[in-house]
Write a protein that holds these residues in place. Structure first.
Motif, PDB file in Angstrom:
ATOM      1  N   THR A   1     -25.213 -21.444 -34.803  1.00  0.00           N
ATOM      2  CA  THR A   1     -25.974 -21.211 -33.576  1.00  0.00           C
ATOM      3  C   THR A   1     -26.359 -22.570 -33.011  1.00  0.00           C
ATOM      4  O   THR A   1     -26.992 -23.371 -33.690  1.00  0.00           O
ATOM      5  CB  THR A   1     -27.245 -20.385 -33.840  1.00  0.00           C
ATOM      6  OG1 THR A   1     -26.867 -19.122 -34.387  1.00  0.00           O
ATOM      7  CG2 THR A   1     -28.022 -20.155 -32.551  1.00  0.00           C
TER       8      THR A   1
ATOM      9  N   CYS B   1     -17.698 -16.214 -27.597  1.00  0.00           N
ATOM     10  CA  CYS B   1     -18.970 -16.939 -27.703  1.00  0.00           C
ATOM     11  C   CYS B   1     -19.388 -17.415 -26.320  1.00  0.00           C
ATOM     12  O   CYS B   1     -18.731 -18.263 -25.725  1.00  0.00           O
ATOM     13  CB  CYS B   1     -18.821 -18.136 -28.628  1.00  0.00           C
ATOM     14  SG  CYS B   1     -18.299 -17.692 -30.278  1.00  0.00           S
TER      15      CYS B   1
ATOM     16  N   ILE C   1     -25.918 -20.430 -28.144  1.00  0.00           N
ATOM     17  CA  ILE C   1     -24.589 -19.857 -28.401  1.00  0.00           C
ATOM     18  C   ILE C   1     -24.540 -19.571 -29.892  1.00  0.00           C
ATOM     19  O   ILE C   1     -24.798 -20.468 -30.697  1.00  0.00           O
ATOM     20  CB  ILE C   1     -23.452 -20.827 -28.025  1.00  0.00           C
ATOM     21  CG1 ILE C   1     -23.312 -20.973 -26.518  1.00  0.00           C
ATOM     22  CG2 ILE C   1     -22.125 -20.322 -28.598  1.00  0.00           C
ATOM     23  CD1 ILE C   1     -22.155 -21.856 -26.085  1.00  0.00           C
ATOM     24  N   SER C   2     -24.237 -18.338 -30.244  1.00  0.00           N
ATOM     25  CA  SER C   2     -24.052 -17.960 -31.649  1.00  0.00           C
ATOM     26  C   SER C   2     -22.619 -17.488 -31.830  1.00  0.00           C
ATOM     27  O   SER C   2     -22.174 -16.588 -31.111  1.00  0.00           O
ATOM     28  CB  SER C   2     -25.019 -16.847 -32.039  1.00  0.00           C
ATOM     29  OG  SER C   2     -26.345 -17.312 -31.986  1.00  0.00           O
ATOM     30  N   CYS C   3     -21.926 -18.093 -32.775  1.00  0.00           N
ATOM     31  CA  CYS C   3     -20.525 -17.749 -33.013  1.00  0.00           C
ATOM     32  C   CYS C   3     -20.248 -17.669 -34.503  1.00  0.00           C
ATOM     33  O   CYS C   3     -20.970 -18.254 -35.315  1.00  0.00           O
ATOM     34  CB  CYS C   3     -19.604 -18.819 -32.413  1.00  0.00           C
ATOM     35  SG  CYS C   3     -19.680 -18.914 -30.631  1.00  0.00           S
ATOM     36  N   SER C   4     -19.198 -16.950 -34.828  1.00  0.00           N
ATOM     37  CA  SER C   4     -18.741 -16.906 -36.221  1.00  0.00           C
ATOM     38  C   SER C   4     -17.222 -16.986 -36.226  1.00  0.00           C
ATOM     39  O   SER C   4     -16.570 -16.762 -35.200  1.00  0.00           O
ATOM     40  CB  SER C   4     -19.228 -15.636 -36.913  1.00  0.00           C
ATOM     41  OG  SER C   4     -18.645 -14.507 -36.318  1.00  0.00           O
TER      42      SER C   4
ATOM     43  N   ALA D   1     -19.937 -26.295 -28.492  1.00  0.00           N
ATOM     44  CA  ALA D   1     -19.303 -25.124 -29.115  1.00  0.00           C
ATOM     45  C   ALA D   1     -17.812 -25.384 -29.337  1.00  0.00           C
ATOM     46  O   ALA D   1     -17.263 -25.037 -30.389  1.00  0.00           O
ATOM     47  CB  ALA D   1     -19.514 -23.887 -28.251  1.00  0.00           C
TER      48      ALA D   1
ATOM     49  N   TYR E   1     -11.394 -15.411 -29.783  1.00  0.00           N
ATOM     50  CA  TYR E   1     -11.483 -16.583 -28.913  1.00  0.00           C
ATOM     51  C   TYR E   1     -12.114 -16.195 -27.564  1.00  0.00           C
ATOM     52  O   TYR E   1     -11.750 -15.199 -26.964  1.00  0.00           O
ATOM     53  CB  TYR E   1     -10.089 -17.183 -28.677  1.00  0.00           C
ATOM     54  CG  TYR E   1     -10.111 -18.374 -27.763  1.00  0.00           C
ATOM     55  CD1 TYR E   1     -10.560 -19.605 -28.208  1.00  0.00           C
ATOM     56  CD2 TYR E   1      -9.710 -18.253 -26.444  1.00  0.00           C
ATOM     57  CE1 TYR E   1     -10.597 -20.704 -27.372  1.00  0.00           C
ATOM     58  CE2 TYR E   1      -9.740 -19.344 -25.593  1.00  0.00           C
ATOM     59  CZ  TYR E   1     -10.186 -20.567 -26.058  1.00  0.00           C
ATOM     60  OH  TYR E   1     -10.224 -21.649 -25.220  1.00  0.00           O
TER      61      TYR E   1
ATOM     62  N   MET F   1     -15.076 -14.004 -34.866  1.00  0.00           N
ATOM     63  CA  MET F   1     -15.164 -13.584 -33.458  1.00  0.00           C
ATOM     64  C   MET F   1     -13.891 -13.999 -32.718  1.00  0.00           C
ATOM     65  O   MET F   1     -13.324 -15.054 -32.997  1.00  0.00           O
ATOM     66  CB  MET F   1     -16.382 -14.207 -32.775  1.00  0.00           C
ATOM     67  CG  MET F   1     -17.699 -13.675 -33.313  1.00  0.00           C
ATOM     68  SD  MET F   1     -19.132 -14.485 -32.568  1.00  0.00           S
ATOM     69  CE  MET F   1     -19.184 -13.689 -30.993  1.00  0.00           C
TER      70      MET F   1
ATOM     71  N   SER G   1     -20.374 -19.507 -39.669  1.00  0.00           N
ATOM     72  CA  SER G   1     -21.076 -19.186 -38.414  1.00  0.00           C
ATOM     73  C   SER G   1     -22.020 -20.323 -38.035  1.00  0.00           C
ATOM     74  O   SER G   1     -22.388 -21.144 -38.865  1.00  0.00           O
ATOM     75  CB  SER G   1     -21.852 -17.870 -38.531  1.00  0.00           C
ATOM     76  OG  SER G   1     -22.925 -18.028 -39.435  1.00  0.00           O
TER      77      SER G   1
ATOM     78  N   GLU H   1     -15.742 -25.592 -32.987  1.00  0.00           N
ATOM     79  CA  GLU H   1     -14.476 -24.917 -33.308  1.00  0.00           C
ATOM     80  C   GLU H   1     -13.437 -25.922 -33.788  1.00  0.00           C
ATOM     81  O   GLU H   1     -12.672 -25.630 -34.722  1.00  0.00           O
ATOM     82  CB  GLU H   1     -13.960 -24.131 -32.098  1.00  0.00           C
ATOM     83  CG  GLU H   1     -14.874 -22.999 -31.667  1.00  0.00           C
ATOM     84  CD  GLU H   1     -15.137 -21.962 -32.753  1.00  0.00           C
ATOM     85  OE1 GLU H   1     -14.258 -21.740 -33.623  1.00  0.00           O
ATOM     86  OE2 GLU H   1     -16.224 -21.358 -32.746  1.00  0.00           O
TER      87      GLU H   1
END
Length: 153
Positions: free
Chosen positions: A108, A137, A126-129, A51, A134, A132, A106, A55
């Motif tokens: 996953t 996630c 882990i799902s992030c966009s 993850a 900091y 979101m 985004s 980023e």
């Protein structure tokens, strides 16, 4: 007055050597049980590292990576979107990390094992966009017992 020789008998020496050998065997076994988990990677640590790599990829490229091989530290030389953790372990400790869903903004990530016995099955995602905040996630366990990691490692 005569001199009396003071020395250890053969039996006393053999008993001492036997005690030392037993203590050494117990110490070696205990050391090996502590050393073995040190060489195995936790799937949650790998998921969090992937993850963080996503980023970093987003910061460098303006979009998220859609294959695990595009992430720094997760390229195993194949283009199958799978990174195997603990390759030499048995099926319940061998985990596969991959990018499940991906768009430009985004992603996953998932990590799961494929054990022969379903009681050892575990999967986290882990799902992030990009929008979101900091630290928002977090990994979520979607399959398996909450204590499966403790029992595996």
């Amino acid at each position: 007055m005569g001199f009396r020789n003071r020395a250890f008998t053969l039996i006393e020496l053999l008993i001492t050597i036997a005690i030392i050998a037993i203590l050494a065997a117990v110490a070696a076994f205990t050391y090996s049980t502590f050393l073995k988990p040190a060489y195995q990677t936790s799937p949650l640590n790998a998921l969090n590292a992937a993850a963080a790599a996503e980023e970093t990829y987003y910061a460098d490229n303006g979009q998220y990576a859609c294959t695990i091989e595009d992430l720094t530290g997760f390229n195993d030389g194949t283009k199958d979107n799978k990174f195997i953790i603990n390759k030499d372990a048995d099926s319940k400790r061998k985990f596969i990390l991959k990018v499940d869903n991906c768009t430009a903004t985004s992603y996953t990530l998932s990590v799961e094992n494929n054990p022969t016995d379903s009681k050892w099955k575990a999967k986290w995602v882990i799902s992030c966009s990009a929008d979101m905040p900091y630290g928002a996630c977090k990994p979520k366990q979607v399959e398996g017992s909450p204590t499966v990691l403790t029992n595996l490692f």
